[in-house]
Design an enzyme around this catalytic site. Structure first.
Site, short mmCIF file in Angstrom:
data_model
loop_
_atom_site.label_atom_id
_atom_site.label_comp_id
_atom_site.label_asym_id
_atom_site.label_seq_id
_atom_site.Cartn_x
_atom_site.Cartn_y
_atom_site.Cartn_z
N GLY A 42 2.62 5.88 -2.59
CA GLY A 42 3.70 7.03 -3.12
C GLY A 42 3.58 7.44 -4.45
CD GLU B 172 -3.04 -1.10 2.36
OE1 GLU B 172 -3.18 0.01 2.86
OE2 GLU B 172 -3.81 -1.99 2.19
CD GLU B 173 6.27 2.92 3.00
OE1 GLU B 173 7.17 3.69 2.65
OE2 GLU B 173 5.96 1.95 3.87
NE ARG B 174 8.32 -0.53 -1.21
CZ ARG B 174 8.94 -1.64 -0.69
NH1 ARG B 174 8.77 -3.11 -1.28
NH2 ARG B 174 9.94 -1.64 0.38
#
Length: 446
Positions: free
Chosen positions: A306, A301-303
Site C-alpha cells: 500500500g 506485505e499488505e502494508r
C-alpha cells in the site's frame, strides 16, 4: 553514467524464464547504459565518453535491476493501452470490470509475481511486487491499483505460503491467471483495526464448516469469486482461535450489499452477510487456530504494498501542481514564484523520497527473511500521513479548480485519504511501532 556492455541471460532460472514467456517483452541479451554502482559485477568502463542511452530509472534505485525495469515497462503498456483510457468511465460508473482487467494482467504474469511457478507464478522475490505496486501508481485513480493489490498482496499471501496443494490449485492458481477475483474478509462492523475482536464463526459439522457472521469494507466484494475469510473456529483465546478459510462467494447463504464511498469510486466495496454458509473443511488455509498469526504475517506485505503504490501518485500530484502553478497567475506573477509555494513543493518532494527509501529498505530486509513489521508499519503510517499532506496542500494551490471533480488532484485527495484508515489505522501503526520500541504501556486488566 558510463557506457558498458551488460550481458545477462534471463533463462538463468525457471523464474525468469516464466517472466520472459509471460511478457514477451524482455530481451535475452542487450546492451545498456547503466550505473556501475547498480551493476558492479557486470559493468566496466568502455573508455567511451559518458552517455545515457536509457532512462535513469534503470539505475537510480538500489533494489531494482534491469529486470525490474523491464517488468515495469511491460506493465505500463497494459496500463496505458487497456486501463487508463477507461478510468474516467469506470470512475463515473463506480465500478470497473475486475474479471476483464485481472485476466489481462494475469495473462501477462502480473498477478503472481512472487508466487510459486507450479501454480502459475513467476517465482520472483518480493522486490518485484514492490516494483509492480509502484508502476500501478501510474493508473489514473487509486481504486484499481487497490483492487489489484487485494488480489496479489492481501488475499493470497497466506494461501501461497501455508495452503495445501488442493486449495492452491482451486483458488491460488486461478487467482494468479486472472480467472478468479479474490477478496479479503477480515474487517467487520464492530472489528476493523482490532482484528482479534471479530465475531464471525466457523463451526464444524461433519466434514464442513458452518459459517455465520459478516464482513465489512470488502474490496472486490461484489465481483469476487472467493474470499480469504478470517473466522473464529473455536472458543479459545482470541489470538489462537481463528482460522483462514477459502470461501467461494457463490454459496447459498451469502448476501452482498454495495457500500458507497467518498473516494476509490471504481473499486466495488461490499458488506457481506453470511448465514449458515457451508464450506468443506479442506478449504482451510494451513493449520486451524493459526489464522490470526497468518493474517499478521500477511499484513507485512499488505502494508508495504500500500505504501509503495502511493509513491507514483504523490510524485504526480506534486509535479502536476508545479506545472499548474507555473501557468496560474496571481498579481501578475506565476503562483509558483511565491516562496511559500515552491518551498512547500520542495519539502513535500523530499518527504516522498524519504518514504521511498524507507520502503526500499524494508523490502530489502524482507527478501532477506527478516521481520519488517516495524518498518512496514512505519511505511504505512508515513504513507498515509504524507498522502493527506501532499494532496491537501497541493489541492489548495489549485484554488477553485482543486475543488472540482475534473482534475487529478481532487481525485487523489479523495482516494488516498483511505491510506490512513484501511489495512490498519494510523493509530494502530503507532501502537505497533511503540511496541517494537518498548514504549507501549501494558494495560491493566479491568
Amino acid at each position: 553514467m558510463i557506457t558498458c556492455n551488460v550481458t545477462f541471460d534471463l533463462y538463468k532460472s525457471n523464474m525468469a524464464a516464466r517472466l520472459l514467456s509471460k511478457t514477451f517483452l524482455l530481451p535475452v541479451r542487450g546492451r545498456f547504459a547503466v550505473s556501475a554502482l547498480s551493476y558492479p559485477a557486470r559493468c566496466k568502463s568502455s573508455g567511451q565518453p559518458l552517455t545515457q542511452e536509457v532512462s535513469e530509472e534503470l539505475s537510480d534505485e538500489a533494489i531494482f535491476s534491469h529486470e525490474h525495469v523491464e517488468l515495469r515497462r511491460s506493465l505500463n503498456k497494459i496500463i496505458e493501452n487497456d486501463i487508463n483510457p477507461h478510468v474516467d468511465e469506470w470512475e463515473n460508473a463506480k465500478i470497473f470490470p475486475a474479471h476483464q482487467v485481472f485476466k489481462k494482467l494475469g495473462d501477462a504474469g502480473f498477478l503472481g509475481v512472487n508466487r510459486p511457478p507450479e501454480y502459475g507464478g513467476l517465482g520472483l522475490d518480493y522486490s518485484y511486487n514492490v516494483a509492480v505496486a509502484e508502476e500501478l501508481g501510474n493508473i489514473k485513480c487509486g481504486a484499481i491499483p487497490m483492487a489489484i493489490g487485494v488480489q496479489t498482496d492481501m488475499a493470497t499471501p497466506a494461501l501461497a505460503r501455508f495452503g495445501s496443494d488442493l486449495v492452491k490449485k482451486e483458488f491460488l492458481a486461478p487467482s494468479i491467471s486472472g480467472d478468479k477475483v479474490a477478496c479479503l474478509g477480515v474487517s467487520e462492523v464492530g472489528a476493523g483495526s482490532d482484528v482479534s475482536s471479530i465475531k464471525t464463526t466457523a463451526k464444524k459439522s461433519g466434514g464442513d464448516y458452518i459459517i455465520n457472521g459478516g464482513k465489512m469494507w470488502t474490496t472486490n466484494g461484489l465481483q469476487a469469486d472467493w474470499m480469504c475469510l478470517l473466522a473464529n473456529t473455536s472458543d479459545g483465546p482470541p489470538h489462537r482461535n481463528k482460522s483462514l478459510i477459502c470461501l467461494p462467494m457463490d454459496l447459498p447463504g451469502i448476501e452482498k450489499a454495495k457500500i458507497d464511498k467518498i473516494g476509490m469510486w471504481s473499486s466495488d466495496t461490499a458488506q457481506i452477510f453470511l448465514e449458515d454458509v457451508r464450506v468443506p473443511q479442506s478449504y482451510l488455509i494451513g493449520d486451524e487456530g493459526m489464522g490470526f498469526t497468518y493474517q499478521m504475517l500477511q499484513f507485512q506485505e499488505e502494508r508495504l504494498w500500500g505504501a509503495a503504490a502511493s509513491i507514483v501518485p504523490l510524485d504526480t500530484v506534486i509535479n502536476e501542481t508545479a506545472e499548474y502553478t507555473k501557468q496560474r497567475k496571481i498579481f501578475g506573477q506565476p503562483l509558483l514564484n511565491n516562496q511559500a509555494v515552491h518551498f512547500k513543493l520542495a519539502e513535500l518532494q523530499t518527504e516522498v523520497e524519504c518514504l521511498r527509501s524507507l520502503i526500499y529498505r524494508a523490502t530489502g530486509m524482507y527478501i532477506q527473511g527478516k521481520d519488517v513489521t516495524k518498518l512496514a508499519s512505519m511505511a504505512k503510517l508515513k504513507g498515509g500521513r504524507l498522502a493527506r499532506e501532499v494532496t491537501d496542500c497541493c489541492l489548495q494551490y489549485w484554488g477553485g479548480m482543486g475543488y472540482t471533480s475534473d482534475v487529478m488532484v481532487s481525485r487523489a485527495h479523495r482516494d488516498f485519504r483511505l491510506l490512513s484508515i484501511g489495512g490498519g489505522a494510523d493509530e494502530v501503526m503507532m501502537s505497533i511501532i511503540a511496541k517494537y520500541m518498548g514504549t507501549l504501556p501494558k494495560l491493566k486488566p479491568q
